[in-house]
Design an enzyme around this catalytic site. Structure first.
Site, short mmCIF file in Angstrom:
data_model
loop_
_atom_site.label_atom_id
_atom_site.label_comp_id
_atom_site.label_asym_id
_atom_site.label_seq_id
_atom_site.Cartn_x
_atom_site.Cartn_y
_atom_site.Cartn_z
N LYS A 184 0.81 -1.21 0.00
CA LYS A 184 0.00 0.00 0.00
C LYS A 184 0.85 1.27 0.00
O LYS A 184 0.55 2.22 -0.70
CB LYS A 184 -0.91 0.04 1.24
CG LYS A 184 -1.82 -1.14 1.41
CD LYS A 184 -2.74 -0.92 2.61
CE LYS A 184 -1.99 -0.63 3.90
NZ LYS A 184 -1.19 -1.77 4.41
N ARG A 188 -7.87 2.42 10.38
CA ARG A 188 -7.70 0.97 10.53
C ARG A 188 -8.79 0.36 11.40
O ARG A 188 -8.85 -0.85 11.56
CB ARG A 188 -6.35 0.66 11.16
CG ARG A 188 -5.23 0.63 10.14
CD ARG A 188 -4.01 -0.01 10.73
NE ARG A 188 -2.93 -0.04 9.75
CZ ARG A 188 -1.66 0.24 10.04
NH1 ARG A 188 -1.33 0.55 11.26
NH2 ARG A 188 -0.75 0.18 9.10
N ARG A 244 12.35 -7.05 4.90
CA ARG A 244 12.63 -5.61 4.83
C ARG A 244 13.84 -5.23 5.66
O ARG A 244 14.02 -5.70 6.78
CB ARG A 244 11.44 -4.82 5.38
CG ARG A 244 10.26 -4.76 4.46
CD ARG A 244 9.17 -3.99 5.19
NE ARG A 244 8.00 -3.77 4.36
CZ ARG A 244 6.88 -3.18 4.81
NH1 ARG A 244 6.82 -2.78 6.08
NH2 ARG A 244 5.86 -3.01 4.01
N ARG A 281 13.53 -3.26 11.06
CA ARG A 281 12.66 -2.55 12.00
C ARG A 281 12.08 -3.55 12.98
O ARG A 281 11.74 -4.67 12.64
CB ARG A 281 11.51 -1.86 11.27
CG ARG A 281 11.93 -0.59 10.58
CD ARG A 281 10.74 0.37 10.41
NE ARG A 281 11.23 1.67 10.00
CZ ARG A 281 11.42 2.03 8.72
NH1 ARG A 281 11.11 1.21 7.77
NH2 ARG A 281 11.90 3.22 8.43
N ARG A 333 0.91 -8.49 14.07
CA ARG A 333 0.32 -7.39 13.31
C ARG A 333 -0.75 -7.90 12.35
O ARG A 333 -1.80 -7.28 12.20
CB ARG A 333 1.40 -6.66 12.49
CG ARG A 333 2.33 -5.80 13.32
CD ARG A 333 3.55 -5.38 12.51
NE ARG A 333 3.23 -4.40 11.48
CZ ARG A 333 4.05 -4.09 10.46
NH1 ARG A 333 5.20 -4.72 10.33
NH2 ARG A 333 3.71 -3.19 9.59
#
Ligand code: ZN
Length: 227
Positions: free
Chosen positions: A25, A100, A138, A171, A182
């Site tokens: 996104k 959200r 990532r 991260r 998550r």
């Protein structure tokens, strides 16, 4: 790619991106915002900036972000309310990572003066195993903020930033255990939101498991047709 028609002067465009973390996104939202000439409002970036600057809001949200939990609605709503009151949002905006939850969606309607029927809501769908791979791969550069991916966009030298040579990090919220949490939270808290917008806005399902340019063309078509 075909150039889009210029937008009519004064026509505000408001776009929401829904979808699990890792669905792509953020990249698409940035590209669409640049194309439309409106700001992209990413709550993830706004939160990280507030934490880095140790603002009062940043200190309140830090523990939630660190644990991979969602930040409480009133804090996020306050953050977004401040941002979209700025003059550069007058012609519209692209929201990434907000709302959200249902209370956030209601807060957004309140702060923008209501009726979301003309809004475009993109709902990204990507298979769970693909999301896990995307997120846990990532890496980012703490020195110049450049981002990489171990599989899709690896640095030229293992573990080092192409741009400045600093050591790359993962991260906290991209670690595998946090990612699983998550995704679970996304399911529980965002599915009602999808139902909510289905009857109130221009809901556009997006297959996010396709090449980025293909996804982007679909987004552009949807915005140009519906705006
Ligand atoms: Zn760097």
């Amino acid at each position: 790619m075909a150039a889009a028609e210029p937008r009519a002067p004064g026509a505000a465009v408001r776009v929401i991106f829904l979808g699990p973390p890792g669905a792509g996104k953020g990249t698409q939202a940035a590209r669409l915002a640049a194309h439309l000439g409106v700001p992209k409002i990413g709550t993830g970036e706004m939160l990280r900036a507030a934490i880095a600057r140790k603002t009062p809001l940043g200190q309140q949200v830090h523990p939630f972000v660190e644990a991979g939990s969602l930040v409480p609605d009133p804090l996020l709503v306050a953050l977004v309310r401040e941002r979209i009151a700025e003059p550069d949002c007058g012609r519209g905006f692209v929201l990434d990572g907000f709302p959200r939850t249902l209370p956030q969606a209601r807060g957004l309607e309140e702060m923008t003066g209501g009726d979301p029927h003309a809004w475009v809501v993109f709902d990204f769908e990507v298979p769970r195993p693909v999301l896990m791979l995307r997120l846990s791969g990532r890496r980012w550069c703490p020195s110049c903020q450049a981002t990489f991916h171990l599989v899709n966009d690896p640095p030229k030298r293992d573990g080092l930033c192409d741009a400045c040579g600093a050591g790359l990090l993962q991260r906290e919220d991209d670690r595998e255990s946090v990612v699983a949490h998550r995704l679970q939270e996304y399911d529980e808290r965002t599915f009602p939101l999808i139902e909510y917008y289905r009857t109130r806005a221009q809901m556009v399902p997006v297959d996010g498991n396709r090449p980025m340019d293909v996804v982007f063309r679909g987004l552009l078509e949807a915005v140009e047709v519906r705006a």
